[in-house]
Design an enzyme around this catalytic site. Sequence first.
Site, PDB file in Angstrom:
ATOM      1  CB  CYS A 149      -1.002  -0.061   1.130  1.00 20.30           C
ATOM      2  SG  CYS A 149      -2.496   0.806   0.677  1.00 20.30           S
ATOM      3  CG  HIS A 172      -5.545  -2.152   3.487  1.00 20.90           C
ATOM      4  ND1 HIS A 172      -5.078  -0.890   3.334  1.00 20.90           N
ATOM      5  CD2 HIS A 172      -6.277  -2.178   4.615  1.00 20.90           C
ATOM      6  CE1 HIS A 172      -5.539  -0.164   4.327  1.00 20.90           C
ATOM      7  NE2 HIS A 172      -6.250  -0.914   5.114  1.00 20.90           N
TER       8      HIS A 172
HETATM    9  N1  GLN Z   1      -1.550   7.157   1.776  1.00 19.57           N
HETATM   10  C1  GLN Z   1      -1.596   6.285   0.637  1.00 19.57           C
HETATM   11  C2  GLN Z   1      -2.830   6.493  -0.237  1.00 19.57           C
HETATM   12  O1  GLN Z   1      -3.868   6.918   0.241  1.00 19.57           O
HETATM   13  C3  GLN Z   1      -1.510   4.849   1.072  1.00 19.57           C
HETATM   14  C4  GLN Z   1      -2.657   4.417   1.914  1.00 19.57           C
HETATM   15  C5  GLN Z   1      -2.451   3.096   2.553  1.00 19.57           C
HETATM   16  O2  GLN Z   1      -1.337   2.716   2.899  1.00 19.57           O
HETATM   17  N2  GLN Z   1      -3.540   2.383   2.768  1.00 19.57           N
HETATM   18  O3  GLN Z   1      -2.764   6.223  -1.414  1.00 19.57           O
END
Ligand code: GLN
EC number: 6.3.5.13
Length: 243
Positions: free
Chosen positions: A98, A195
């Site tokens: 992610c 995730h």
């Molecule tokens: N902050 C990043 C996004 O929103 C990654 C989010 C996450 O790690 N779930 O794309």
Amino acid sequence: MPTDRSDSHLRIVWVYPDLLSTYGDRGNLLILARRAQARGIDVETIPIAYDEPIPRGGDIYLVGGGEDRPQTLAAARMRADGGLTAAVSQGAAVLAVCAGIQLIGEYFHIEDKQIAGAGLLDLRSDRGDSRAVGELVGEVDPRLGLPLLTGFENHGGRCHLGPAANPLAKVLVGVGNDGATEGAWAGKVVGTYLHGPALSRNPALADLVLSWALDVPLSAMPPIDDTWPERLRAERLAAVMPR
Ligand code: GLN
């Protein structure tokens, strides 16, 4: 602090759990350690807080998910440190989840800022029109020999791959990188938008990362009892796959 990859045990470095474990990312560490131990391999797990140097001597590095601000802090620190890049150039494996996949790319966007990543994968991230939240299923690059990828995604960013990065999977359900492909891999580095504890539904992906770290083919990993992960996979795939 470990600096040498020559010891017989497997060293799994968990990068910045204080910034990048918003979504139960510890699960991936536990699953990798457990699956290695089940094959008789000694494991050392090494959490590295963001004010500590990243050791060069790990066999596997885990980079987890995070919200935009911690992700931005992690990027600056990771680049200044250089340990992850050095470890990869010495043959270490990486699983980035992610925010992790964005962080190990060339750059990503947070609000109106472009932020440099670690540059381990040839990909760039921008923001999508909407947040991608829900089940994600992908048909994995056949060269990797894995079954369908299944998990949950929750991200605002989108990834665009350059020629040196291979898509990890073709999207069957969900969004992934851009609605067409999901994740990326090159050498022993793999990133995914699945995730949090993504390996709980994808034990074969865990074994792929272990096989990279151990320098053996995936087919040489002795089977272990996957009754429970297989039930979870079957239940989630049945719930979301088009009939
Ligand atoms: N902050 C990043 C996004 O929103 C990654 C989010 C996450 O790690 N779930 O794309």
